[in-house]
Design an enzyme around this catalytic site. Structure first.
Site, short mmCIF file in Angstrom:
data_model
loop_
_atom_site.label_atom_id
_atom_site.label_comp_id
_atom_site.label_asym_id
_atom_site.label_seq_id
_atom_site.Cartn_x
_atom_site.Cartn_y
_atom_site.Cartn_z
N GLU A 96 -3.35 18.99 -16.03
CA GLU A 96 -2.32 18.92 -17.07
C GLU A 96 -1.97 17.47 -17.40
OE1 GLU A 96 1.20 21.36 -16.44
OE2 GLU A 96 -0.11 22.94 -15.68
N ASN B 295 0.82 -1.21 0.00
CA ASN B 295 0.00 0.00 0.00
C ASN B 295 0.85 1.25 0.00
OD1 ASN B 295 -2.33 -1.38 -0.04
ND2 ASN B 295 -2.77 -1.17 2.15
#
Lengths: 442, 392
Positions: free
Chosen positions: A242, A216
C-alpha cells in the site's frame, strides 16, 4: 551497520522473522554480526562471505562479485522465499557510497527484479555525506542510483550527516534537561527512572555508547515502523504494497523522505512523550528529516504517508491533525488530499506512540543535485575512471548521469507546473470546473 | 482478505458473544481469507484476486443459502476507497448478479473521508461505483465525514473510534432495515416473514429507473443513551425535521429552515429533489396516528421531480411499526432516491479527473490490466449518473 565500513544488504521476510543477510568482508561478519549482541537475530546459514570487500569500487562489486555469487545468492533467497506463505517484499539496507553495498547490493536488487517481478523491493540506503572519506563515492553513488531508479519500487534515502546532527542535537537537549533535573531531585537518586529493556535502549548502565550505533537505531526504527503492520494488528492496516501504491504517482519518482517523531524516545527512553498533536507537527519539521537540508514544508508535496503506532490513539486524533497539516503544507494541485494514514495498535517498546512520516516531496531532488555536482567535479578530470573501465564501458557513466538528470528534471517540472497555475485554478471553484471536466482521451 | 483483519473480526464477535453483549457471532465456516490484501489497488482486487476467490466465496454463499427457507436478497457491505472491499467486492457483486439474477442486491458502501484516507480513493471510489451502478439494484453510500459529525455533535463523543462509528452506521441502517409488520400490531407476524421483505420493498419503491441507483438514508432522532429518556419530541415536529433534513441534505444538528418545502418559488440549487421515498415510522402508539399523517408531509408535489410524471401518491411509501428501536419512543427512518449525492460525487469526479489528466498512479492499475479504456468508461458512467441526477 550503516557506516560505510560495514556494508550489508539485508532482506527481511515477514513470515520468517529472521532476516537474511549477505556480507562480503570476512572480518566484519565475524566480529560485528555473528559475534555481536544481535547474533541471535541473524542466521549464520544465510551468510555469504568472502575474504575481501569490493574495495570501494562499484564496478567490482556489481560486475565482479555479482555474477560470481549470483547462483549462491539466488539459491539462498529461494530457500527463504519458499518458507513464506505470504511474501510481502524484499528489504535492502545498504549504503551507496562504498563498493560492496552499492555494487553487489544493487546487483542483487536488479537480479531479484528479474526473478520476482511482482514482489516489491524496498531499499533504505545511506547516501554519502558531504565530508565523505571515500574518494570514489560520487562514482559509486551515481552508478547505484541508476539501478535504484530503474529497478527499485521504493527508496528511503538516509543521510549520515542528518543522522549525526539529530543525535547531537538530542544529546545536547538531553544534557540540558539532566542539568535541570539534578537541581530538582538533588536528594533522590539520579537514575530513579527505570531503564528500558529494549535492544535499542543504548543509554543505560553507564556504558559509553558509540555515536553511530544510535544513528543506526534511528534507521532501525524507521524500518520497524514501516513494517509494523505485518507484525501487529491495527484499526487501519497499512501493508507494504500500500505504501508504494499510494506514495508513488509515477514509476520513477519513488524516493521518499522519511522522518520520525518523537525522536527523544528513540534515542533515550527516559523522556516521556508530549502530546500527540505536537508529534505530528514535529514529524514534518526540517530538523527531523533524515536527509540533510531537506525542507519539505517549503517544497511541493506529491503525496504523504503517516504511519501512527500507539494503543491510545484514535482515528479522530489522526483526522484532526491531517486536516491541520493540509492547510499548512503545499500539495500538488491534482492531489490536494494526498494523505495516506495508517494506524497500528502496538506502540514501539518503551513508547506510548510513535509516528513515521514518509513524504514524496520535490525537495528530494536536492540530494540528487548534490550527488550530480560531486560526480561532475571528479568526472570532468576523468580521475579513477580506469578502475571502473576494467569491468565496464565508460559510456555507462554518461548513461547514469542522464538518468539521474531526468529524475531531477521531472521533479523540477512538477514544481514549475504547479507554480505557474493561477491561484484560483488550484481550487475546485465552479469557474474552473470546466477546465477539469472529463474528456475522453482518443 | 488479510488474515489478521478477518481473524480479529471473528475473535471480537466471538468474544462479545460469550460476554453476552451480543446475541450472535460470525461463523468461522463462512469466512474466507488469503494471506495478503490488495494494497489499495482496485485493479488487483478486481482482476487479479478474482477467479479463485469467487469460487471460494460462492461455495460458502451457496451452502449458507441452502440452509435458509426464505431468502430476501443480498446486502453487501464494503468500503469504496480501498482495494479489497471495493475491487474484490465489486467483482463478487458482479458475479453474484450473474449467478443469482433474480435476487435483490443492495450495497452499503462506505465513502472515505474527504480529507483523504487513501491517496487513490477518488479513483477507487469511481471505479467501484461504476461497477456497482451497473450490477447492483441500489447503492447506499455512507459518508465517514457525516458519521464522524454525528458522533461529535449529536453523540458528544469528541474522539470517536471506529467501533463507535460502526455502531452509528448500524443504527442508521436498522432504522429502516429492521423487520417490521406493516399494518398489524401483532408481534408474532413481525417475525413470520409475511410482507416483511424490506429489500424487495426498497427495490420496488426506490430503484425503479436503471440510471438512478444511489439512495440516501436519514434517520431521526440521534442522541446518546443518556438523553433518550428525556426526549419529548412530537411526531409532527419529527417528521417536519426529517423532511427538512432531506430537502437540504442536512443533519439533525442545525437544520437549515430557510428553504421551504411547500413553496416552489423558493427553489434554489440547494433544494434536493427526490424521485421517491420510503419511510418507516416506529414507536409506541404509532397506529393511533391519523391515517393522513405521512401524506400531509410527504404527499407534496414540490418535493418530487416532475420529469417522470406519475401521481404523487406513488412516490412515497410508508410503513408503521409499533416497536421501539434502540429504546427510542419515537423514531423515523427515511430512505430516499434523490439528488443529495450530487455535490460529493461531483467533487470526487473533478479530483479524479485532475489526477487522470496528469496520468498519476495509472501505472499501478495498468500492471494488473485496468487500462485507460476502463478509466474512460468509468468517467463516462459516473458523469452520466451525475448529469441524470442533476437534471431531475
Amino acid at each position: 551497520m550503516m557506516r560505510q565500513s560495514v556494508v550489508s544488504s539485508e532482506m527481511l521476510i515477514p513470515a520468517l522473522r529472521k532476516p537474511k543477510i549477505w556480507l562480503v568482508e570476512c572480518g566484519v561478519i565475524d566480529n560485528k554480526i555473528l559475534g555481536g549482541e544481535f547474533k541471535d537475530i541473524f542466521e549464520a546459514r544465510q551468510c555469504i562471505k568472502d575474504q575481501s570487500g569490493a574495495g570501494n569500487n562499484w564496478a567490482r562489486g556489481h560486475l565482479g562479485y555479482g555474477p560470481q555469487y549470483k547462483d549462491e545468492i539466488e539459491d539462498k533467497v529461494r530457500q527463504a522465499v519458499e518458507k513464506c506463505d505470504s511474501l510481502q517484499g524484499f528489504f535492502f539496507l545498504h549504503s551507496i557510497g562504498g563498493g560492496t553495498g552499492s555494487g553487489l547490493g544493487s546487483y542483487i536488487i536488479k537480479d531479484l527484479a528479474d526473478i520476482y517481478p511482482t514482489v516489491f523491493r524496498f531499499s533504505t540506503c545511506v547516501f554519502p555525506s558531504n565530508d565523505d572519506d571515500v574518494v570514489t563515492s560520487p562514482y559509486n553513488s551515481m552508478l547505484s542510483l541508476n539501478v535504484l531508479i530503474e529497478n527499485s519500487d521504493c527508496v528511503l534515502p538516509v543521510d549520515n550527516q542528518a543522522l549525526f546532527d539529530i543525535v547531537s542535537r538530542v544529546d545536547q537537549q538531553y544534557a540540558q534537561k539532566e542539568e535541570k533535573k539534578k537541581d530538582i531531585f538533588r536528594d533522590t537518586k539520579a537514575d530513579h527512572i527505570k531503564d528500558g529493556s529494549s535492544i535499542l535502549d543504548i543509554s543505560g548502565k553507564g556504558k559509553k555508547v558509540r555515536h553511530y550505533e544510535r544513528e543506526n537505531s534511528i534507521v532501525a526504527h524507521v524500518v520497524n515502523n514501516l513494517t509494523c503492520s505485518m507484525r501487529f494488528e491495527g484499526d487501519l492496516n497499512v501493508d507494504l504494497n500500500e505504501i508504494t501504491m499510494n506514495l508513488v504517482p509515477y514509476p520513477r519518482m519513488h524516493f521518499l523522505l522519511s522522518s520520525l517523531s518523537p525522536l527523544y524516545n528513540v534515542l533515550n527512553p527516559k523522556f516521556q512523550p508530549r502530546n500527540i498533536d505536537e508529534t505530528f507537527k514535529e514529524a514534518l519539521d526540517k530538523g527531523n528529516q533524515l536527509i540533510q537540508q531537506a525542507n519539505p514544508q517549503e517544497s511541493l508535496y506529491l503525496a504523504c504517508g503517516l504511519i501512527v503506532r500507539g494503543n491510545k490513539v484514535e482515528i479522530s486524533d489522526i483526522n484532526r491533525n491531517v486536516e491541520k497539516l493540509q492547510k499548512k503544507l503545499k500539495f500538488v494541485h491534482w492531489n490536494k488530499e494526498g494523505f495516506k494514514v495508517g494506524l497500528c495498535n502496538q506502540p514501539p517498546i518503551n513508547m506510548n506512540y510513535s509516528l513515521l512520516a514518509l513524504s514524496n516531496n520535490t525537495c528530494i531532488r536536492q540530494i540528487f543535485q548534490r550527488l550530480r555536482q560531486k560526480f561532475l567535479k571528479i568526472y570532468k578530470q576523468k580521475v579513477f575512471v580506469h578502475h571502473y573501465t576494467e569491468f565496464m564501458e565508460q559510456s555507462h557513466f554518461d548513461y547514469c548521469l542522464n538518468n539521474c538528470e531526468s529524475v531531477i528534471n521531472s521533479y523540477e517540472e512538477m514544481e514549475i507546473k504547479n507554480n505557474n497555475l493561477p491561484l484560483g485554478g488550484l481550487g475546485y471553484g465552479e469557474e474552473e470546473a470546466d477546465q477539469y471536466r472529463f474528456r475522453p482521451i482518443i | 482478505m488479510e488474515p489478521k483483519v478477518v481473524q480479529k473480526c471473528l475473535l471480537d464477535s466471538a468474544k462479545s458473544h460469550s460476554n453476552g453483549e451480543s446475541l450472535w457471532q460470525y461463523d468461522k465456516k463462512y469466512s474466507y481469507h488469503k494471506q495478503s490484501g490488495s494494497g489499495n489497488n482496485w485493479a488487483l482486487g478486481y482482476l487479479y484476486y478474482s477467479q479463485e476467490e469467487y469460487e471460494e466465496t460462492h461455495s460458502r454463499i451457496q451452502s449458507l443459502l441452502e440452509s435458509l427457507d426464505y431468502f430476501g436478497g443480498f446486502q453487501v457491505f464494503s468500503s469504496l476507497a480501498g482495494g479489497t472491499g471495493s475491487g474484490l467486492g465489486a467483482h463478487i457483486v458482479e458475479r453474484l448478479r450473474e449467478d443469482f439474477s433474480k435476487s435483490n442486491m443492495m450495497n452499503v458502501a462506505v465513502w472515505p473521508y474527504q480529507s483523504g484516507e487513501v491517496i487513490l480513493q477518488n479513483y477507487n471510489v469511481l471505479l467501484t461505483l461504476n461497477s456497482l451502478i451497473q450490477d447492483s439494484d441500489g447503492v447506499i453510500p455512507i459518508y465517514n465525514d457525516e458519521i464522524m459529525f454525528v458522533c461529535r455533535e449529536l453523540l458528544k463523543n469528541k474522539r470517536p473510534s471506529y467501533k463507535v462509528m460502526n455502531t452509528v452506521i448500524a443504527q442508521q441502517l436498522l432504522s429502516v432495515m429492521f423487520p417490521f409488520s406493516n399494518s398489524t400490531k401483532d408481534k408474532m407476524s413481525l417475525w413470520s416473514g409475511s410482507n416483511s421483505n424490506i429489500l424487495s420493498e426498497i427495490v420496488r419503491q426506490l430503484c425503479i429507473y436503471p440510471q438512478f441507483k444511489l439512495l440516501s438514508l436519514k434517520n431521526i432522532p440521534q442522541c446518546d443513551n443518556k438523553t433518550i429518556e428525556f426526549n419529548t419530541d412530537l411526531w409532527e415536529g419529527m417528521i417536519q425535521r426529517i423532511r427538512q433534513m432531506i430537502i437540504t441534505n442536512g443533519n439533525e444538528h442545525k437544520i437549515n429552515w430557510s428553504i421551504k418545502a411547500e413553496n416552489p418559488s423558493t427553489y434554489s440549487t440547494k433544494f434536493i429533489k427526490s424521485l421517491s421515498h420510503l419511510m418507516v415510522i416506529r414507536g409506541d402508539k404509532v397506529f393511533d396516528l391519523p391515517g393522513s399523517f405521512e401524506s400531509d408531509y410527504f404527499g407534496i408535489g414540490s418535493l418530487y421531480t416532475k420529469k417522470y410524471g406519475g401521481s404523487v401518491d406513488n412516490k412515497y411509501a410508508y410503513f408503521r411499526d409499533s416497536h421501539r428501536i434502540h429504546g427510542h419512543e419515537k423514531s423515523i427512518g427515511v430512505l430516499s432516491n434523490n439528488q443529495s449525492h450530487c455535490q460529493i460525487l461531483e467533487s470526487t469526479l473533478r479530483k479524479a479527473t485532475m489526477m487522470f489528466h496528469e496520468k498519476a498512479f495509472l501505472h499501478h492499475y495498468e500492471k494488473f490490466g485496468v487500462n485507460a479504456d476502463k478509466f474512460n468508461e468509468m468517467f463516462l458512467t459516473c458523469e452520466t449518473t451525475l448529469a441524470e441526477y442533476k437534471g431531475l
